[in-house]
Motif scaffolding. Structure first.
Motif, PDB file in Angstrom:
ATOM      1  N   VAL A 178     -36.592 -91.159  28.076  1.00 24.85           N
ATOM      2  CA  VAL A 178     -36.123 -91.588  26.752  1.00 24.85           C
ATOM      3  C   VAL A 178     -35.443 -90.411  26.062  1.00 24.85           C
ATOM      4  O   VAL A 178     -35.869 -89.262  26.194  1.00 24.85           O
ATOM      5  CB  VAL A 178     -37.280 -92.124  25.869  1.00 24.85           C
ATOM      6  N   LEU A 179     -34.362 -90.711  25.349  1.00 25.84           N
ATOM      7  CA  LEU A 179     -33.653 -89.708  24.553  1.00 25.84           C
ATOM      8  C   LEU A 179     -33.503 -90.302  23.157  1.00 25.84           C
ATOM      9  O   LEU A 179     -32.721 -91.230  22.947  1.00 25.84           O
ATOM     10  CB  LEU A 179     -32.282 -89.397  25.164  1.00 25.84           C
ATOM     11  N   ARG A 202     -33.256 -94.875  34.816  1.00 22.05           N
ATOM     12  CA  ARG A 202     -33.192 -95.767  33.656  1.00 22.05           C
ATOM     13  C   ARG A 202     -33.487 -94.957  32.392  1.00 22.05           C
ATOM     14  O   ARG A 202     -34.569 -94.405  32.251  1.00 22.05           O
ATOM     15  CB  ARG A 202     -34.200 -96.903  33.811  1.00 22.05           C
ATOM     16  N   MET A 203     -32.508 -94.899  31.501  1.00 26.09           N
ATOM     17  CA  MET A 203     -32.662 -94.113  30.276  1.00 26.09           C
ATOM     18  C   MET A 203     -32.560 -95.015  29.046  1.00 26.09           C
ATOM     19  O   MET A 203     -31.589 -95.743  28.864  1.00 26.09           O
ATOM     20  CB  MET A 203     -31.577 -93.032  30.177  1.00 26.09           C
ATOM     21  N   ALA A 204     -33.573 -94.945  28.202  1.00 31.87           N
ATOM     22  CA  ALA A 204     -33.519 -95.610  26.905  1.00 31.87           C
ATOM     23  C   ALA A 204     -33.111 -94.566  25.879  1.00 31.87           C
ATOM     24  O   ALA A 204     -33.744 -93.513  25.771  1.00 31.87           O
ATOM     25  CB  ALA A 204     -34.874 -96.212  26.544  1.00 31.87           C
ATOM     26  N   THR A 205     -32.054 -94.842  25.147  1.00 34.26           N
ATOM     27  CA  THR A 205     -31.580 -93.885  24.161  1.00 34.26           C
ATOM     28  C   THR A 205     -31.201 -94.610  22.879  1.00 34.26           C
ATOM     29  O   THR A 205     -31.324 -95.838  22.791  1.00 34.26           O
ATOM     30  CB  THR A 205     -30.384 -93.077  24.709  1.00 34.26           C
ATOM     31  N   THR A 234     -26.187 -92.325  19.950  1.00 38.85           N
ATOM     32  CA  THR A 234     -25.516 -91.626  21.040  1.00 38.85           C
ATOM     33  C   THR A 234     -24.420 -92.493  21.639  1.00 38.85           C
ATOM     34  O   THR A 234     -23.401 -91.990  22.108  1.00 38.85           O
ATOM     35  CB  THR A 234     -26.510 -91.211  22.139  1.00 38.85           C
ATOM     36  N   GLU A 235     -24.629 -93.812  21.606  1.00 39.81           N
ATOM     37  CA  GLU A 235     -23.609 -94.730  22.111  1.00 39.81           C
ATOM     38  C   GLU A 235     -22.482 -94.903  21.092  1.00 39.81           C
ATOM     39  O   GLU A 235     -21.307 -94.798  21.429  1.00 39.81           O
ATOM     40  CB  GLU A 235     -24.234 -96.086  22.437  1.00 39.81           C
ATOM     41  N   ASN A 236     -22.857 -95.180  19.835  1.00 37.84           N
ATOM     42  CA  ASN A 236     -21.843 -95.404  18.802  1.00 37.84           C
ATOM     43  C   ASN A 236     -20.934 -94.202  18.605  1.00 37.84           C
ATOM     44  O   ASN A 236     -19.754 -94.346  18.288  1.00 37.84           O
ATOM     45  CB  ASN A 236     -22.517 -95.754  17.468  1.00 37.84           C
ATOM     46  N   SER A 237     -21.494 -93.006  18.764  1.00 37.49           N
ATOM     47  CA  SER A 237     -20.715 -91.793  18.544  1.00 37.49           C
ATOM     48  C   SER A 237     -19.694 -91.542  19.646  1.00 37.49           C
ATOM     49  O   SER A 237     -18.745 -90.780  19.464  1.00 37.49           O
ATOM     50  CB  SER A 237     -21.650 -90.580  18.454  1.00 37.49           C
ATOM     51  N   GLY A 238     -19.900 -92.161  20.808  1.00 35.32           N
ATOM     52  CA  GLY A 238     -19.004 -91.934  21.934  1.00 35.32           C
ATOM     53  C   GLY A 238     -19.393 -90.763  22.811  1.00 35.32           C
ATOM     54  O   GLY A 238     -18.713 -90.470  23.798  1.00 35.32           O
ATOM     55  N   VAL A 291     -28.053 -96.821  31.124  1.00 35.61           N
ATOM     56  CA  VAL A 291     -28.325 -96.478  29.729  1.00 35.61           C
ATOM     57  C   VAL A 291     -28.624 -97.738  28.933  1.00 35.61           C
ATOM     58  O   VAL A 291     -27.835 -98.683  28.925  1.00 35.61           O
ATOM     59  CB  VAL A 291     -27.130 -95.733  29.106  1.00 35.61           C
ATOM     60  N   ILE A 292     -29.773 -97.734  28.263  1.00 38.85           N
ATOM     61  CA  ILE A 292     -30.174 -98.835  27.386  1.00 38.85           C
ATOM     62  C   ILE A 292     -30.166 -98.292  25.963  1.00 38.85           C
ATOM     63  O   ILE A 292     -31.025 -97.485  25.591  1.00 38.85           O
ATOM     64  CB  ILE A 292     -31.571 -99.358  27.751  1.00 38.85           C
ATOM     65  N   ALA A 293     -29.175 -98.678  25.171  1.00 33.57           N
ATOM     66  CA  ALA A 293     -29.010 -98.152  23.812  1.00 33.57           C
ATOM     67  C   ALA A 293     -29.676 -99.085  22.805  1.00 33.57           C
ATOM     68  O   ALA A 293     -29.212-100.212  22.593  1.00 33.57           O
ATOM     69  CB  ALA A 293     -27.533 -97.968  23.488  1.00 33.57           C
ATOM     70  N   VAL A 294     -30.761 -98.614  22.220  1.00 37.67           N
ATOM     71  CA  VAL A 294     -31.526 -99.389  21.241  1.00 37.67           C
ATOM     72  C   VAL A 294     -32.002 -98.432  20.154  1.00 37.67           C
ATOM     73  O   VAL A 294     -31.728 -97.237  20.194  1.00 37.67           O
ATOM     74  CB  VAL A 294     -32.736-100.098  21.901  1.00 37.67           C
ATOM     75  N   GLY A 295     -32.725 -98.929  19.177  1.00 35.20           N
ATOM     76  CA  GLY A 295     -33.317 -98.047  18.185  1.00 35.20           C
ATOM     77  C   GLY A 295     -34.424 -97.211  18.809  1.00 35.20           C
ATOM     78  O   GLY A 295     -34.977 -97.553  19.865  1.00 35.20           O
ATOM     79  N   THR A 296     -34.767 -96.106  18.158  1.00 37.96           N
ATOM     80  CA  THR A 296     -35.788 -95.204  18.696  1.00 37.96           C
ATOM     81  C   THR A 296     -37.117 -95.914  18.939  1.00 37.96           C
ATOM     82  O   THR A 296     -37.770 -95.704  19.968  1.00 37.96           O
ATOM     83  CB  THR A 296     -35.991 -94.011  17.743  1.00 37.96           C
TER      84      THR A 296
END
Length: 268
Positions: free
Chosen positions: A78-79, A28-31, A35-39, A58-63
């Protein structure tokens, strides 16, 4: 009867072992949304999943939200891109160590009319001072993301307190913030990767680039197994090692949008 019971027990243990193996394979990665929007993850995720034999959720949220998920033990790794917050995360015992793996930069975009006269500047502080002095609309993400944290640092360095009708906080992700800024003919701070991915459908224009203060480093951190014994620490560690590999560096450096490089691996 004993043989039947033994066979059933063997099947049960087999199912349990298979379930445990599948659980180990999930990381499980929170990033960040950038990183998602950029593709970028669309390109690299199939590669590291195949090579490592894992499935990454992948869980794409704010830092800020990504680090909070780590603090609760809800993710394994986390990334993110907010160095001070990342270092605090490690110091407080929630993460093992910060590994800087790549960077890009922030830019300031705004309306074509450029009412604050900042186009072409390479000094973010001076640009923000001019935007504030002109009372030109500025839209902040206002969501405790890495971009929002960086923006707050830049205002402070510029000696400006962003208050007044000209300053709006969206409380949204980067894509929505760009949309709001476009609707308001406003300026905003955005990471270059997201900007390159969105610029074709935005009336905003690139205004301010360059300068060391706009550099945007990304760090990856495994959540502490000592604090949360249930995390997939092995999977997280292997994923971090992949990001530090030559192949990962080549993929990150080779990823482009409209011919422009978005991210630069550390070490290259």
């Amino acid at each position: 009867m004993r043989r039947i019971i033994a066979n059933l027990m063997g099947l049960f243990l087999l199912f349990v072992s298979q379930a445990q193996a599948e659980e180990v394979q999930l990381v499980r990665m929170a990033t960040t949304t950038s990183t998602e929007n950029s593709g970028l993850f669309t390109v690299i995720q199939p590669v590291f999943e195949r090579q490592l034999g894992i499935k990454v959720h992948v869980i794409a949220v704010g830092t800020g939200k990504a680090l909070e998920l780590g603090r609760r033990g809800d993710v394994d790794v986390v990334l993110v891109h907010a160095r001070a917050a990342e270092e605090a995360f490690v110091k407080e015992g929630y993460g093992d160590a910060r590994h800087e793996i790549m960077y890009n930069d922030f830019v300031i975009v705004g309306p074509a009319s450029d009412p604050a006269g900042v186009r072409g500047l390479h000094d973010a502080g001076k640009a923000l001072q001019k935007i504030a002095a002109a009372g030109a609309p500025f839209v902040s993400r206002g969501d405790d993301s890495g971009t929002h944290k960086k923006e707050q640092i830049l205002w402070k360095q510029a000696g400006v307190e962003p208050v007044g009708a000209w300053y709006r906080q969206a409380g949204q992700g980067m894509g929505k913030t760009l949309q709001i800024a476009a609707e308001m003919d406003a300026y905003t701070l955005v990471d270059r990767g997201t900007w390159l991915a969105y610029r074709a459908k935005s009336p905003l224009q690139l205004q301010v680039t360059g300068g060391a203060e706009l550099r945007n480093p990304y760090g990856i951190i495994a959540v502490s197994v000592e604090r949360y014994p249930e995390v997939n620490h092995d999977g997280a560690t292997r994923l971090i090692q992949w990001f530090e590999s030559d192949e990962a560096h080549a993929l990150i450096a080779g990823y482009r949008v409209d011919g422009e490089q978005l991210f630069y691996p550390v070490g290259d």
